[in-house]
Design an enzyme around this catalytic site. Structure first.
Site: not given
Ligand code: ASP
Length: 308
Positions: A149, A177, A201
């Site tokens: 993100t 989702r 994450g």
């Molecule tokens: N946090 C984001 C999500 O779960 C993905 C990421 O930041 O890697 O959609």
């Protein structure tokens, strides 16, 4: 004094864009919107905006959040489709008093009714990754590799703060989702009287700790952003391992209203892009025994434009 900071190497060009605006006296919110838009518009980055990786139905569903640290105004779009800049829609929604978080077709309809640019967000390159992953999934259990993100935080010369996020979420996610990124308190939080934080994450784990709000609360209690990030990550990781049986990727950044910043992670490849009056730098976030250290990345690595 002003500062703008973003998650990952991919934030760099956007952070530079935001820094230019802040140097000219723009607000933190204008800088953030433009900075995140720059990442959304870049087809090279596969986890944000145009070129983002699709869900299991081959649809690019995007999430974005935006928070004004002065008014605490918050807006978000979740699983929005066919809109060029989800962050701009989230910003507009942060100015409303109701209907501030919109999902799916409602989010898309609001954006199109309000003049935001319509765009097919699936690129050929993203489609190739999709086909390849379909093949890999026949042999591999973890379908969800490949997500990040862009989360950005800024403080402007007036001391106003904001936070913004944008992501395509998990590659091959279920239709509908939603992760932490567009959710206030989990993916982002900003309070100009204290500071701001954002996360990247596995959303399903980050949400369990409302980690961005937790970091801002720790800063309010007097912790430096670096200590607040380290404490929030290590405590959530420990708690999830003990009580949930596992903990996936947790990476965070924070900025206080004095322009001091911090970062922490439980993985090996997290990076942050930071711009101040002294210029823009990219740092690897290196895990040490009980703390994390930001180590400046060398020029060659930065120029590779790696996707972490
Ligand atoms: N946090 C984001 C999500 O779960 C993905 C990421 O930041 O890697 O959609």
């Amino acid at each position: 004094m002003w500062t703008i900071i973003g998650t990952w190497r991919m934030a760099k060009e956007g952070v530079e864009e935001g820094a230019k605006l802040l140097a000219q006296g723009s607000s933190a919110l204008d800088a953030l919107e433009n900075a995140v838009k720059a990442v959304e518009n870049d087809p090279y980055y596969k986890s944000v905006g145009y070129g983002g990786l699709p869900n299991e139905e081959k649809e690019v569903e995007l999430d974005a959040g935006f928070m004004d640290g002065d008014t605490l105004g918050f807006g978000a779009v979740c699983a929005i489709r066919d809109v060029a800049n989800p962050v701009s829609v989230a910003r507009r929604l942060s100015q409303e008093n109701v209907n501030c978080v919109l999902v799916g077709s409602g989010a898309t309809q609001y954006a199109l009714n309000n003049g935001f640019e319509k765009k097919d967000m699936l690129t050929e390159r993203a489609e190739e990754f999709y086909q390849k992953r379909l093949e890999e999934m026949k042999k591999e259990l973890n379908a969800y590799r490949g997500h990040d993100t862009v989360g950005m935080l800024a403080v402007d010369a007036q001391g106003s703060m904001g936070a913004a996020t944008s992501t395509s979420g998990l590659f091959m996610k279920k239709r509908g989702r939603v992760g932490d990124s567009p959710l206030i308190g989990s993916g982002l939080y900003a309070d100009s009287e204290v500071g701001a934080a954002t996360a990247t994450g596995l959303g399903e784990d980050l949400m369990k700790g409302c980690i961005s709000y937790e970091i801002v609360t720790l800063m309010k209690q007097g912790l430096h952003p670096q200590k607040a990030c380290e404490k929030a990550v290590s405590e959530l990781e420990e708690k999830l391992k003990r009580r949930h049986g596992s903990c996936s990727d947790l990476s965070v950044i924070a900025l206080n209203n004095k322009g001091e910043w911090g970062c922490a992670t439980n993985i090996d490849n997290f990076a942050v892009s930071v711009a101040t009056e002294d210029g823009c730098k990219v740092y690897h976030v290196v895990r040490k025994e009980g703390y994390c250290e930001a180590v400046e990345a060398d020029r060659a690595w930065v120029d590779l434009r790696v996707e972490e």
